[in-house]
Scaffold this motif. Structure first.
Motif, PDB file in Angstrom:
ATOM      1  N   TRP A   1      20.596  56.767  40.695  1.00  0.00           N
ATOM      2  CA  TRP A   1      20.076  55.652  39.898  1.00  0.00           C
ATOM      3  C   TRP A   1      21.032  54.471  39.942  1.00  0.00           C
ATOM      4  CZ3 TRP A   1      16.314  53.123  37.784  1.00  0.00           C
ATOM      5  CH2 TRP A   1      16.540  52.239  36.733  1.00  0.00           C
ATOM      6  N   THR A   2      20.492  53.334  40.325  1.00  0.00           N
ATOM      7  CA  THR A   2      21.191  52.063  40.180  1.00  0.00           C
ATOM      8  C   THR A   2      20.550  51.344  39.005  1.00  0.00           C
ATOM      9  OG1 THR A   2      21.477  51.926  42.579  1.00  0.00           O
ATOM     10  CG2 THR A   2      21.803  49.902  41.319  1.00  0.00           C
ATOM     11  N   PRO A   3      21.311  50.880  38.030  1.00  0.00           N
ATOM     12  CA  PRO A   3      20.702  50.204  36.878  1.00  0.00           C
ATOM     13  C   PRO A   3      20.124  48.841  37.276  1.00  0.00           C
ATOM     14  CG  PRO A   3      23.090  50.111  36.709  1.00  0.00           C
ATOM     15  CD  PRO A   3      22.775  50.991  37.877  1.00  0.00           C
ATOM     16  N   ILE A   4      18.952  48.893  37.897  1.00  0.00           N
ATOM     17  CA  ILE A   4      18.326  47.672  38.414  1.00  0.00           C
ATOM     18  C   ILE A   4      17.943  46.710  37.299  1.00  0.00           C
ATOM     19  CG2 ILE A   4      17.507  48.727  40.555  1.00  0.00           C
ATOM     20  CD1 ILE A   4      14.793  49.110  39.225  1.00  0.00           C
ATOM     21  N   ASP A   5      17.754  47.240  36.087  1.00  0.00           N
ATOM     22  CA  ASP A   5      17.489  46.354  34.960  1.00  0.00           C
ATOM     23  C   ASP A   5      18.692  45.450  34.711  1.00  0.00           C
ATOM     24  OD1 ASP A   5      18.807  48.773  34.308  1.00  0.00           O
ATOM     25  OD2 ASP A   5      18.243  48.627  32.197  1.00  0.00           O
ATOM     26  N   GLN A   6      19.897  46.023  34.793  1.00  0.00           N
ATOM     27  CA  GLN A   6      21.120  45.234  34.617  1.00  0.00           C
ATOM     28  C   GLN A   6      21.336  44.302  35.793  1.00  0.00           C
ATOM     29  OE1 GLN A   6      23.117  45.393  31.727  1.00  0.00           O
ATOM     30  NE2 GLN A   6      23.824  43.476  32.660  1.00  0.00           N
ATOM     31  N   MET A   7      21.045  44.775  37.004  1.00  0.00           N
ATOM     32  CA  MET A   7      21.194  43.930  38.188  1.00  0.00           C
ATOM     33  C   MET A   7      20.323  42.685  38.097  1.00  0.00           C
ATOM     34  SD  MET A   7      21.413  46.497  41.498  1.00  0.00           S
ATOM     35  CE  MET A   7      21.061  45.145  42.627  1.00  0.00           C
ATOM     36  N   ALA A   8      19.069  42.875  37.715  1.00  0.00           N
ATOM     37  CA  ALA A   8      18.132  41.749  37.639  1.00  0.00           C
ATOM     38  C   ALA A   8      18.554  40.755  36.560  1.00  0.00           C
ATOM     39  CB  ALA A   8      16.727  42.267  37.368  1.00  0.00           C
ATOM     40  N   LYS A   9      18.982  41.275  35.431  1.00  0.00           N
ATOM     41  CA  LYS A   9      19.449  40.391  34.345  1.00  0.00           C
ATOM     42  C   LYS A   9      20.695  39.634  34.785  1.00  0.00           C
ATOM     43  CE  LYS A   9      20.801  40.317  29.470  1.00  0.00           C
ATOM     44  NZ  LYS A   9      21.921  39.375  29.731  1.00  0.00           N
ATOM     45  N   ASP A  10      21.633  40.341  35.399  1.00  0.00           N
ATOM     46  CA  ASP A  10      22.850  39.688  35.874  1.00  0.00           C
ATOM     47  C   ASP A  10      22.525  38.590  36.884  1.00  0.00           C
ATOM     48  OD1 ASP A  10      24.280  41.404  34.282  1.00  0.00           O
ATOM     49  OD2 ASP A  10      25.194  42.533  35.922  1.00  0.00           O
ATOM     50  N   ALA A  11      21.568  38.856  37.774  1.00  0.00           N
ATOM     51  CA  ALA A  11      21.206  37.868  38.790  1.00  0.00           C
ATOM     52  C   ALA A  11      20.711  36.579  38.157  1.00  0.00           C
ATOM     53  CB  ALA A  11      20.147  38.441  39.727  1.00  0.00           C
ATOM     54  N   ALA A  12      19.846  36.706  37.156  1.00  0.00           N
ATOM     55  CA  ALA A  12      19.319  35.515  36.476  1.00  0.00           C
ATOM     56  C   ALA A  12      20.426  34.768  35.743  1.00  0.00           C
ATOM     57  CB  ALA A  12      18.210  35.924  35.506  1.00  0.00           C
TER      58      ALA A  12
ATOM     59  N   SER B   1      23.974  25.568  37.226  1.00  0.00           N
ATOM     60  CA  SER B   1      24.193  24.467  36.293  1.00  0.00           C
ATOM     61  C   SER B   1      25.624  23.935  36.358  1.00  0.00           C
ATOM     62  CB  SER B   1      23.879  24.921  34.862  1.00  0.00           C
ATOM     63  OG  SER B   1      24.699  26.012  34.485  1.00  0.00           O
ATOM     64  N   GLY B   2      26.410  24.505  37.263  1.00  0.00           N
ATOM     65  CA  GLY B   2      27.769  24.011  37.452  1.00  0.00           C
ATOM     66  C   GLY B   2      28.802  24.655  36.558  1.00  0.00           C
ATOM     67  N   ALA B   3      28.374  25.625  35.769  1.00  0.00           N
ATOM     68  CA  ALA B   3      29.313  26.324  34.896  1.00  0.00           C
ATOM     69  C   ALA B   3      29.934  27.494  35.646  1.00  0.00           C
ATOM     70  CB  ALA B   3      28.586  26.827  33.641  1.00  0.00           C
ATOM     71  N   GLY B   4      31.056  27.976  35.154  1.00  0.00           N
ATOM     72  CA  GLY B   4      31.632  29.180  35.733  1.00  0.00           C
ATOM     73  C   GLY B   4      30.803  30.387  35.338  1.00  0.00           C
ATOM     74  N   SER B   5      30.660  31.343  36.243  1.00  0.00           N
ATOM     75  CA  SER B   5      29.837  32.512  35.954  1.00  0.00           C
ATOM     76  C   SER B   5      30.449  33.335  34.834  1.00  0.00           C
ATOM     77  CB  SER B   5      29.692  33.389  37.202  1.00  0.00           C
ATOM     78  OG  SER B   5      29.037  34.600  36.885  1.00  0.00           O
ATOM     79  N   ARG B   6      29.604  33.730  33.871  1.00  0.00           N
ATOM     80  CA  ARG B   6      30.081  34.585  32.772  1.00  0.00           C
ATOM     81  C   ARG B   6      30.403  35.990  33.282  1.00  0.00           C
ATOM     82  NH1 ARG B   6      24.263  34.270  29.916  1.00  0.00           N
ATOM     83  NH2 ARG B   6      24.203  32.459  31.281  1.00  0.00           N
ATOM     84  N   ILE B   7      29.862  36.349  34.443  1.00  0.00           N
ATOM     85  CA  ILE B   7      30.149  37.637  35.081  1.00  0.00           C
ATOM     86  C   ILE B   7      31.094  37.368  36.250  1.00  0.00           C
ATOM     87  CG2 ILE B   7      29.145  39.590  36.338  1.00  0.00           C
ATOM     88  CD1 ILE B   7      26.522  38.977  34.747  1.00  0.00           C
ATOM     89  N   LYS B   8      32.273  37.926  36.197  1.00  0.00           N
ATOM     90  CA  LYS B   8      33.281  37.630  37.217  1.00  0.00           C
ATOM     91  C   LYS B   8      33.195  38.584  38.405  1.00  0.00           C
ATOM     92  CE  LYS B   8      34.720  34.366  34.613  1.00  0.00           C
ATOM     93  NZ  LYS B   8      34.294  32.981  34.910  1.00  0.00           N
TER      94      LYS B   8
END
Length: 351
Positions: free
Chosen positions: A276-287, A295-302
């Motif tokens: 299982w890959t947590p694709i729900d988390q992957m999709a949310k992270d992608a958005a 938007s020119g901001a630094g990514s909240r996920i490093k």
């Protein structure tokens, strides 16, 4: 102040305000009360296929997260065609997307698509399937070497020696390359394991996987394990086992994505493992990453740096009969699967 002067001042203020608004739009920001706010990001998404249940699920989550972020998202499916994906990337460029999220069909051919989009000022996030040489702005994927390792170790625990068939995915995808590296290091290097069938399946085609499984079983009815990379392929292997008159649990069969049919086969003993890959988390992270970098901001996920590219790796879970109940009732996201679907209506051994 006369009425005429007041009107002139209001008109001037309105014109100045409109000019400021247009300038803000031009540079991609809005200003409210002196605070700069990011403009909505236009996100183009190109997924590989509609023939696997995961992609529709990820589309839904990604779209909902993008909407919550105030962004617009456009979806297309390449149907496992590199030529189609090329046309779709060109279309996304023409539609002026700010960020492109792409699961590469061909890791080599997609290098040019990444650089083409970036040359137009578009940020590129490679998703699930990466590229071989280009440097996207972010990569989101499971660690496919770890995926292959989990699959191989599960088989080795069940059958430390014996006859193995290896059915790999499409040769042009990096996911296959990385999983194959784990297979080769852990399985093909063992002296007491005889790999009697070792093939690639173009396009990750289910029918192709079944043909290869049938050929392997016909030549080797005493097969001990089938290392196969994906669940749709594993389900095809199960059909080949049934046609060959095998009994559940006699051949160890791996897989990935924890789809409902495969979880059901694990409950029945036909399939042995899925990852299982947590694709729900992957999709949310992608958005969220698309919103931030668009938007020119630094990514909240490093994430972690891999070959110079910030990479978001979700945590993987190997699912077997031993932890099947835990996966269905606790690990899987709500709505992904139910005990009725896996074990049969009204049958719940997980209580």
């Amino acid at each position: 102040m006369s009425n005429e002067a007041s009107k002139t001042r209001k008109t001037s203020c309105k014109a100045w305000g409109n000019a400021l608004l247009m300038a803000s739009i031009a540079i991609g920001t809005w200003t409210i009360g002196g605070v700069a706010l990011a403009q909505a990001v236009k996100i183009g998404v190109i997924f590989p296929t509609q023939n696997q249940v995961r992609w529709a699920w990820e589309e839904k989550i990604l779209a909902a997260t993008a909407k919550a972020n105030g962004d617009e998202v456009l979806f297309q499916y390449a149907n496992e065609s590199a030529a189609t994906q090329k046309s779709q990337v060109e279309s996304m460029i023409q539609r002026n997307v700010n960020v492109l999220i792409m699961a590469a069909i061909d890791a080599d051919a997609a290098n040019a698509l990444v650089t083409q989009a970036q040359a137009e000022g578009i940020k590129v996030i490679t998703y699930d399937r990466g590229v071989s040489k280009a440097k996207p702005d972010f990569h989101i994927s499971r660690d496919n070497f770890e995926m292959g390792t989990l699959q191989a170790k599960s088989a080795l625990n069940a059958a430390p020696c014996g006859k193995y068939a290896i059915i790999r995915g499409d040769q042009s995808t990096l996911a296959q390359v990385d999983m194959s590296r784990a297979y080769n290091e852990l399985v093909k290097s063992k002296a007491c394991i005889k790999v009697v069938h070792d093939v690639f399946v173009p396009g990750w085609e289910t029918a192709g996987a079944q043909r290869e499984a049938e050929a392997a079983l016909q030549a080797n009815p005493d097969l001990n394990a089938v290392l196969i990379m994906w669940d749709n392929g594993a389900q095809a292997v199960v059909q080949a086992l049934k046609s060959a008159g095998a009994t559940p649990g006699t051949v160890w069969v791996t897989g990935s994505d924890a789809t409902t049919p495969s979880l059901t086969y694990i409950a029945q003993g036909w399939q042995s493992q899925t990852t299982w890959t947590p694709i729900d988390q992957m999709a949310k992270d992608a958005a969220d990453i698309a919103h931030d970098i668009g938007s020119g901001a630094g990514s909240r996920i490093k994430g972690v740096m891999v070959d110079g590219v910030p990479t978001d790796y979700p945590k993987l879970t190997s699912v077997t009969k031993e932890n099947l109940c835990e996966f269905v009732t606790k690990i899987a996201p709500k709505g992904w699967v139910s005990t009725d679907e896996v074990f049969g209506a009204g049958t719940n051994p997980c209580k």
